[in-house]
Design a protein around this motif. Structure first.
Motif, PDB file in Angstrom:
ATOM      1  N   ILE A  76       0.788  -1.234   0.000  1.00  0.00           N
ATOM      2  CA  ILE A  76       0.000   0.000   0.000  1.00  0.00           C
ATOM      3  C   ILE A  76       0.819   1.282   0.000  1.00  0.00           C
ATOM      4  O   ILE A  76       0.307   2.339  -0.346  1.00  0.00           O
ATOM      5  CB  ILE A  76      -0.977   0.048   1.200  1.00  0.00           C
ATOM      6  N   ARG A  77       2.069   1.224   0.378  1.00  0.00           N
ATOM      7  CA  ARG A  77       2.870   2.457   0.473  1.00  0.00           C
ATOM      8  C   ARG A  77       3.295   2.901  -0.922  1.00  0.00           C
ATOM      9  O   ARG A  77       3.924   2.157  -1.664  1.00  0.00           O
ATOM     10  CB  ARG A  77       4.103   2.221   1.340  1.00  0.00           C
ATOM     11  N   VAL A  78       2.957   4.127  -1.261  1.00  0.00           N
ATOM     12  CA  VAL A  78       3.277   4.677  -2.575  1.00  0.00           C
ATOM     13  C   VAL A  78       3.740   6.119  -2.382  1.00  0.00           C
ATOM     14  O   VAL A  78       3.085   6.892  -1.685  1.00  0.00           O
ATOM     15  CB  VAL A  78       2.026   4.676  -3.501  1.00  0.00           C
ATOM     16  N   PRO A  79       4.841   6.501  -2.999  1.00  0.00           N
ATOM     17  CA  PRO A  79       5.257   7.903  -2.877  1.00  0.00           C
ATOM     18  C   PRO A  79       4.373   8.804  -3.738  1.00  0.00           C
ATOM     19  O   PRO A  79       3.779   8.359  -4.712  1.00  0.00           O
ATOM     20  CB  PRO A  79       6.693   7.881  -3.424  1.00  0.00           C
ATOM     21  N   ALA A  80       4.288  10.033  -3.364  1.00  0.00           N
ATOM     22  CA  ALA A  80       3.580  11.032  -4.175  1.00  0.00           C
ATOM     23  C   ALA A  80       4.575  12.117  -4.539  1.00  0.00           C
ATOM     24  O   ALA A  80       5.334  12.576  -3.688  1.00  0.00           O
ATOM     25  CB  ALA A  80       2.412  11.631  -3.399  1.00  0.00           C
ATOM     26  N   ILE A  81       4.588  12.480  -5.795  1.00  0.00           N
ATOM     27  CA  ILE A  81       5.458  13.557  -6.256  1.00  0.00           C
ATOM     28  C   ILE A  81       4.553  14.664  -6.778  1.00  0.00           C
ATOM     29  O   ILE A  81       3.740  14.433  -7.669  1.00  0.00           O
ATOM     30  CB  ILE A  81       6.419  13.068  -7.359  1.00  0.00           C
ATOM     31  N   VAL A  82       4.680  15.838  -6.185  1.00  0.00           N
ATOM     32  CA  VAL A  82       3.799  16.948  -6.520  1.00  0.00           C
ATOM     33  C   VAL A  82       4.649  18.150  -6.908  1.00  0.00           C
ATOM     34  O   VAL A  82       5.645  18.449  -6.253  1.00  0.00           O
ATOM     35  CB  VAL A  82       2.900  17.307  -5.317  1.00  0.00           C
ATOM     36  N   VAL A  93      10.240  17.725   1.344  1.00  0.00           N
ATOM     37  CA  VAL A  93       9.969  16.316   1.610  1.00  0.00           C
ATOM     38  C   VAL A  93       9.076  16.248   2.836  1.00  0.00           C
ATOM     39  O   VAL A  93       9.367  16.867   3.858  1.00  0.00           O
ATOM     40  CB  VAL A  93      11.275  15.526   1.870  1.00  0.00           C
ATOM     41  N   SER A  94       7.980  15.518   2.729  1.00  0.00           N
ATOM     42  CA  SER A  94       7.049  15.372   3.837  1.00  0.00           C
ATOM     43  C   SER A  94       6.866  13.896   4.135  1.00  0.00           C
ATOM     44  O   SER A  94       6.760  13.078   3.231  1.00  0.00           O
ATOM     45  CB  SER A  94       5.694  15.991   3.469  1.00  0.00           C
ATOM     46  N   GLU A  95       6.811  13.562   5.395  1.00  0.00           N
ATOM     47  CA  GLU A  95       6.560  12.190   5.826  1.00  0.00           C
ATOM     48  C   GLU A  95       5.087  11.994   6.180  1.00  0.00           C
ATOM     49  O   GLU A  95       4.725  11.018   6.815  1.00  0.00           O
ATOM     50  CB  GLU A  95       7.444  11.845   7.028  1.00  0.00           C
ATOM     51  N   ARG A  96       4.244  12.907   5.766  1.00  0.00           N
ATOM     52  CA  ARG A  96       2.819  12.845   6.113  1.00  0.00           C
ATOM     53  C   ARG A  96       2.189  11.563   5.578  1.00  0.00           C
ATOM     54  O   ARG A  96       2.387  11.190   4.433  1.00  0.00           O
ATOM     55  CB  ARG A  96       2.074  14.035   5.540  1.00  0.00           C
ATOM     56  N   ALA A 129       0.523  20.652   4.415  1.00  0.00           N
ATOM     57  CA  ALA A 129       1.789  19.909   4.324  1.00  0.00           C
ATOM     58  C   ALA A 129       2.442  20.125   2.965  1.00  0.00           C
ATOM     59  O   ALA A 129       3.666  20.292   2.867  1.00  0.00           O
ATOM     60  CB  ALA A 129       1.553  18.420   4.576  1.00  0.00           C
ATOM     61  N   LEU A 130       1.633  20.135   1.894  1.00  0.00           N
ATOM     62  CA  LEU A 130       2.191  20.367   0.557  1.00  0.00           C
ATOM     63  C   LEU A 130       2.785  21.760   0.426  1.00  0.00           C
ATOM     64  O   LEU A 130       3.768  21.960  -0.292  1.00  0.00           O
ATOM     65  CB  LEU A 130       1.112  20.184  -0.512  1.00  0.00           C
TER      66      LEU A 130
END
Length: 199
Positions: A76-82, A93-96, A129-130
């Motif tokens: 289920i863990r997936v990084p998000a790049i925004v 970088v956020s660990e949210r 957070a973003l």
């Protein structure tokens, strides 16, 4: 911008692929990168696994336990790049911890339409957070999948509870992991922390 550039890769020629190609070429400033893949064989070769992937070969979950469809972190863990130039700080970088359900309220919040966020949804905006602002952690993140015999998980801070075998005979198995100390979920600590399990 052209799809032949190194930023884009197109496989297949469906209507959806052509629509996406036209959109990308018409609005290149709105798209940072794209991968458009059509389902089906590649030169006659297929790989019959979940999603057509070879997880072992690509080591897609790295040191994490589980694969697609599993509620362990590897599933289920997936990084998000925004990217939003001028609004989201570069290199942030956020660990949210967030879930898919958080995207709707987040995007509405970023668009200035906070009032349009439907009431009663489970999603929480992570726009602060973003934008590099302080934000309270998500109180919990709950997941439930019927696959692998039925499973549930809940994450509260660094604690993660996993219940397996919901659709199987007998009582479901309950596991507890401290993700800060054991990101790979290799050591069930439920017997050592009955207070956390009771929550």
């Amino acid at each position: 911008l052209n799809l032949d550039s190194s930023n884009f890769y197109l496989l297949g020629h469906s209507w959806g692929g052509m629509y996406a190609t036209n959109y990308i070429n018409k609005y290149p400033d709105r798209v940072a990168g794209a991968v458009l893949i059509e389902p089906g064989p590649l030169d006659g070769a297929t790989y019959e696994r979940i999603g057509g992937s070879d997880s072992e070969f690509f080591r897609s979950s790295g040191p994490l336990r589980g694969l697609k469809g599993s509620l362990y972190e590897g599933g289920i863990r997936v990084p998000a790049i925004v990217r939003w130039t001028g609004r989201i700080p570069a290199g942030l970088v956020s660990e949210r911890v967030a879930g898919f359900e958080d995207w709707l309220p987040t995007l509405l919040d970023l668009a200035g339409a906070k009032d349009a966020i439907p009431s009663g949804i489970d999603g929480l905006s992570f726009a602060p957070a973003l934008l590099g602002q302080a934000q309270e952690p998500r109180p919990f993140l709950y997941r439930e999948f019927p696959g692998y015999g039925g499973q549930q998980s809940v994450r509260v801070g660094d604690w993660k509870g996993v219940r397996q075998g919901l659709g199987q005979p007998g009582p479901p198995r309950l596991e507890l992991y401290d993700l800060k100390a054991d990101l790979g979920e290799t050591r069930d600590v439920s017997a050592e922390h009955p207070d956390v399990v009771a929550q």
